[in-house]
Scaffold this motif. Structure first.
Motif, PDB file in Angstrom:
ATOM      1  N   VAL A  25       0.864  -1.189   0.000  1.00 54.11           N
ATOM      2  CA  VAL A  25       0.000   0.000   0.000  1.00 54.11           C
ATOM      3  C   VAL A  25       0.895   1.231   0.000  1.00 54.11           C
ATOM      4  CG1 VAL A  25      -1.654   1.332   1.386  1.00 54.11           C
ATOM      5  CG2 VAL A  25      -1.912  -1.152   1.215  1.00 54.11           C
ATOM      6  N   THR A  26       0.505   2.212  -0.830  1.00 56.38           N
ATOM      7  CA  THR A  26       1.194   3.503  -0.770  1.00 56.38           C
ATOM      8  C   THR A  26       0.212   4.529  -0.225  1.00 56.38           C
ATOM      9  OG1 THR A  26       0.649   3.834  -3.113  1.00 56.38           O
ATOM     10  CG2 THR A  26       2.881   3.118  -2.614  1.00 56.38           C
ATOM     11  N   THR A  27       0.715   5.394   0.646  1.00 61.43           N
ATOM     12  CA  THR A  27      -0.132   6.466   1.182  1.00 61.43           C
ATOM     13  C   THR A  27       0.581   7.782   0.918  1.00 61.43           C
ATOM     14  OG1 THR A  27       0.943   6.387   3.355  1.00 61.43           O
ATOM     15  CG2 THR A  27      -0.980   4.974   3.049  1.00 61.43           C
ATOM     16  N   ASN A  28      -0.162   8.857   1.057  1.00 59.97           N
ATOM     17  CA  ASN A  28       0.446  10.186   1.024  1.00 59.97           C
ATOM     18  C   ASN A  28      -0.422  11.109   1.874  1.00 59.97           C
ATOM     19  OD1 ASN A  28      -1.626  11.400  -0.605  1.00 59.97           O
ATOM     20  ND2 ASN A  28      -0.687  10.538  -2.442  1.00 59.97           N
ATOM     21  N   PRO A  29       0.056  12.297   2.197  1.00 61.54           N
ATOM     22  CA  PRO A  29      -0.722  13.170   3.091  1.00 61.54           C
ATOM     23  C   PRO A  29      -2.107  13.502   2.527  1.00 61.54           C
ATOM     24  CG  PRO A  29       1.537  13.949   2.933  1.00 61.54           C
ATOM     25  CD  PRO A  29       1.397  12.863   1.914  1.00 61.54           C
ATOM     26  N   SER A  30      -2.229  13.636   1.204  1.00 60.21           N
ATOM     27  CA  SER A  30      -3.542  13.970   0.623  1.00 60.21           C
ATOM     28  C   SER A  30      -4.520  12.810   0.806  1.00 60.21           C
ATOM     29  CB  SER A  30      -3.407  14.288  -0.870  1.00 60.21           C
ATOM     30  OG  SER A  30      -2.488  15.322  -1.059  1.00 60.21           O
ATOM     31  N   LEU A  31      -4.031  11.581   0.617  1.00 56.03           N
ATOM     32  CA  LEU A  31      -4.917  10.413   0.793  1.00 56.03           C
ATOM     33  C   LEU A  31      -5.368  10.306   2.252  1.00 56.03           C
ATOM     34  CD1 LEU A  31      -3.003   7.772  -1.376  1.00 56.03           C
ATOM     35  CD2 LEU A  31      -5.245   8.770  -1.884  1.00 56.03           C
ATOM     36  N   LEU A  32      -4.469  10.601   3.191  1.00 56.37           N
ATOM     37  CA  LEU A  32      -4.837  10.531   4.620  1.00 56.37           C
ATOM     38  C   LEU A  32      -5.831  11.638   4.953  1.00 56.37           C
ATOM     39  CD1 LEU A  32      -1.274   9.684   5.899  1.00 56.37           C
ATOM     40  CD2 LEU A  32      -3.299   8.308   6.408  1.00 56.37           C
ATOM     41  N   ILE A  84      10.035   4.658   3.803  1.00 60.04           N
ATOM     42  CA  ILE A  84       9.888   6.095   4.023  1.00 60.04           C
ATOM     43  C   ILE A  84       9.775   6.786   2.662  1.00 60.04           C
ATOM     44  CG2 ILE A  84      10.837   8.127   5.166  1.00 60.04           C
ATOM     45  CD1 ILE A  84      10.219   5.759   7.084  1.00 60.04           C
ATOM     46  N   LYS A  85       8.656   7.483   2.497  1.00 58.11           N
ATOM     47  CA  LYS A  85       8.388   8.128   1.206  1.00 58.11           C
ATOM     48  C   LYS A  85       8.865   9.576   1.286  1.00 58.11           C
ATOM     49  CE  LYS A  85       4.471   8.013  -1.971  1.00 58.11           C
ATOM     50  NZ  LYS A  85       2.996   7.926  -1.973  1.00 58.11           N
ATOM     51  N   ILE A  86       9.712   9.924   0.352  1.00 57.54           N
ATOM     52  CA  ILE A  86      10.418  11.209   0.430  1.00 57.54           C
ATOM     53  C   ILE A  86      10.269  11.950  -0.895  1.00 57.54           C
ATOM     54  CG2 ILE A  86      12.758  12.192   0.668  1.00 57.54           C
ATOM     55  CD1 ILE A  86      13.139  10.443   2.895  1.00 57.54           C
ATOM     56  N   VAL A 130       7.225   7.179 -10.406  1.00 61.79           N
ATOM     57  CA  VAL A 130       6.977   8.066 -11.552  1.00 61.79           C
ATOM     58  C   VAL A 130       5.478   8.342 -11.620  1.00 61.79           C
ATOM     59  CG1 VAL A 130       7.157   8.290 -14.062  1.00 61.79           C
ATOM     60  CG2 VAL A 130       8.946   7.065 -12.782  1.00 61.79           C
ATOM     61  N   PHE A 131       5.121   9.621 -11.574  1.00 65.41           N
ATOM     62  CA  PHE A 131       3.707  10.022 -11.549  1.00 65.41           C
ATOM     63  C   PHE A 131       3.166  10.146 -12.981  1.00 65.41           C
ATOM     64  CE2 PHE A 131       2.401  11.814  -7.235  1.00 65.41           C
ATOM     65  CZ  PHE A 131       3.217  10.944  -6.540  1.00 65.41           C
ATOM     66  N   VAL A 132       2.512   9.109 -13.442  1.00 65.35           N
ATOM     67  CA  VAL A 132       2.047   9.051 -14.830  1.00 65.35           C
ATOM     68  C   VAL A 132       0.833   9.962 -15.072  1.00 65.35           C
ATOM     69  CG1 VAL A 132       1.082   7.492 -16.567  1.00 65.35           C
ATOM     70  CG2 VAL A 132       2.957   6.713 -15.101  1.00 65.35           C
ATOM     71  N   ALA A 164       5.232   2.680 -11.026  1.00 65.22           N
ATOM     72  CA  ALA A 164       4.343   3.562 -11.801  1.00 65.22           C
ATOM     73  C   ALA A 164       3.234   4.038 -10.870  1.00 65.22           C
ATOM     74  CB  ALA A 164       3.757   2.815 -12.993  1.00 65.22           C
ATOM     75  N   ALA A 165       3.182   5.349 -10.637  1.00 58.04           N
ATOM     76  CA  ALA A 165       2.207   5.918  -9.689  1.00 58.04           C
ATOM     77  C   ALA A 165       1.298   6.889 -10.430  1.00 58.04           C
ATOM     78  CB  ALA A 165       2.945   6.618  -8.565  1.00 58.04           C
ATOM     79  N   SER A 166       0.333   7.415  -9.670  1.00 58.17           N
ATOM     80  CA  SER A 166      -0.652   8.332 -10.256  1.00 58.17           C
ATOM     81  C   SER A 166      -1.361   7.650 -11.429  1.00 58.17           C
ATOM     82  CB  SER A 166       0.061   9.630 -10.700  1.00 58.17           C
ATOM     83  OG  SER A 166      -0.848  10.601 -11.116  1.00 58.17           O
ATOM     84  N   ILE A 167      -1.874   6.481 -11.113  1.00 56.27           N
ATOM     85  CA  ILE A 167      -2.580   5.652 -12.100  1.00 56.27           C
ATOM     86  C   ILE A 167      -4.037   6.078 -12.110  1.00 56.27           C
ATOM     87  CG2 ILE A 167      -3.357   3.256 -12.526  1.00 56.27           C
ATOM     88  CD1 ILE A 167      -0.359   3.710 -13.166  1.00 56.27           C
ATOM     89  N   ARG A 168      -4.584   6.239 -13.302  1.00 61.45           N
ATOM     90  CA  ARG A 168      -5.950   6.774 -13.400  1.00 61.45           C
ATOM     91  C   ARG A 168      -6.982   5.768 -13.900  1.00 61.45           C
ATOM     92  NH1 ARG A 168      -4.151  10.729 -10.936  1.00 61.45           N
ATOM     93  NH2 ARG A 168      -3.708  12.769 -11.819  1.00 61.45           N
ATOM     94  N   HIS A 169      -6.520   4.763 -14.675  1.00 62.13           N
ATOM     95  CA  HIS A 169      -7.478   3.830 -15.293  1.00 62.13           C
ATOM     96  C   HIS A 169      -6.772   2.508 -15.620  1.00 62.13           C
ATOM     97  CE1 HIS A 169      -5.434   5.148 -18.887  1.00 62.13           C
ATOM     98  NE2 HIS A 169      -5.779   6.410 -18.627  1.00 62.13           N
TER      99      HIS A 169
HETATM  100  C1  E4P Z   1       2.034   7.555  -5.217  1.00 61.95           C
HETATM  101  O1  E4P Z   1       2.576   6.906  -4.364  1.00 61.95           O
HETATM  102  C2  E4P Z   1       1.054   8.627  -4.989  1.00 61.95           C
HETATM  103  O2  E4P Z   1       0.484   8.444  -3.706  1.00 61.95           O
HETATM  104  C3  E4P Z   1      -0.065   8.648  -5.978  1.00 61.95           C
HETATM  105  O3  E4P Z   1       0.059   7.662  -6.965  1.00 61.95           O
HETATM  106  C4  E4P Z   1      -0.453  10.002  -6.458  1.00 61.95           C
HETATM  107  O4  E4P Z   1      -1.449   9.902  -7.416  1.00 61.95           O
HETATM  108  P1  E4P Z   1      -2.464  11.051  -7.798  1.00 61.95           P
HETATM  109  O5  E4P Z   1      -1.903  11.801  -8.944  1.00 61.95           O
HETATM  110  O6  E4P Z   1      -3.708  10.313  -8.174  1.00 61.95           O
HETATM  111  O7  E4P Z   1      -2.653  11.919  -6.569  1.00 61.95           O
END
Ligand code: E4P
Length: 223
Positions: A25-32, A84-86, A130-132, A164-169
């Motif tokens: 699982v990946t988290t970030n401050p916005s998701l929390l 640790i996500k940096i 990488v934020f796709v 590969a992150a920021s996956i939309r579909h």
């Molecule tokens: C990756 O670890 C990020 O939490 C995430 O993929 C960001 O995606 P978003 O562009 O949908 O916010």
């Protein structure tokens, strides 16, 4: 290619984990914050950790290396296997180098170019994210960066895992796998969409209807 869930939602994580298809699982401050702006981050992270034994990325919010390292220490005191996500900023690279020297796993986030990925790898990052989708949102080809990073990694023999992150579909998942990403982290909705096909539902309905017919015939014969 491994799949991680990009979420801080307990129900989503519980369900995806129960399917046996995610290894982290990946988290970030916005998701929390989306869950609850007053969320107890430590408690939620430990709940997620209990649900998914594998990878769990927890992001720091400091913008200086010392602050990031202090936060990393705190997160590691919650559970020592934390990644640790940096953020991909110069101070972040300093922190990644220090953590890497201590054998702490790091995930460098907010990567939008191959040169950023290369720097993160050289600082010792375990994962380069990488934020796709966010590049696609700007009209760029986000997956091109994943392809370039894979090419560079293969040419140079580099070791950070390509995430590969920021996956939309669901197509992003397919493209990430074809591009050679090691992992794709997906929000719950596209992950669930990726499991579905109308022909699967149609085919199953037909199998079940035929089985029912068969049972009815057998019941008639018996009596
Ligand atoms: C990756 O670890 C990020 O939490 C995430 O993929 C960001 O995606 P978003 O562009 O949908 O916010």
């Amino acid at each position: 290619m491994e799949l991680y869930l990009d979420s801080a939602n307990i129900e989503e994580i519980r369900h995806a984990a129960s399917l046996g298809i995610i290894s982290g699982v990946t988290t970030n401050p916005s998701l929390l914050a989306k869950e609850d702006p007053k969320i107890d981050v430590r408690k939620r992270i430990l709940e997620i950790h209990a649900l998914v034994g594998g990878h769990l990325s927890v992001e720091v919010v400091s913008t200086d290396a010392d602050g990031m390292l202090r936060e990393a220490d705190e997160i590691l005191s919650w559970f020592p296997e934390a990644t640790i996500k940096i953020p991909m900023i110069p101070e972040g690279l300093k922190a990644v180098r220090k953590l890497s020297d201590q054998d702490v796993e790091t995930n460098v986030t907010l990567i939008f170019s191959p040169t950023q990925a290369l720097a993160a790898n050289n600082a010792g990052a375990t994962y380069v994210s990488v934020f796709v989708g966010r590049l696609d949102d700007l009209g760029a080809d986000g997956m091109e960066v994943v392809r370039d990073v894979r090419d560079i990694w293969d040419t140079q023999g580099l070791s950070s895992l390509i995430l590969a992150a920021s996956i939309r579909h669901p197509l992003h998942i397919v493209e990430a796998a074809k591009a050679g990403a090691d992992i794709s982290t997906c929000p719950y909705k596209p992950l669930m969409q990726s499991l579905q096909h109308p022909l699967t539902d149609k085919g199953l309905a037909a199998f079940l209807a035929d089985y029912k017919k068969m049972q009815e015939e057998i019941a008639k014969l018996k009596g």
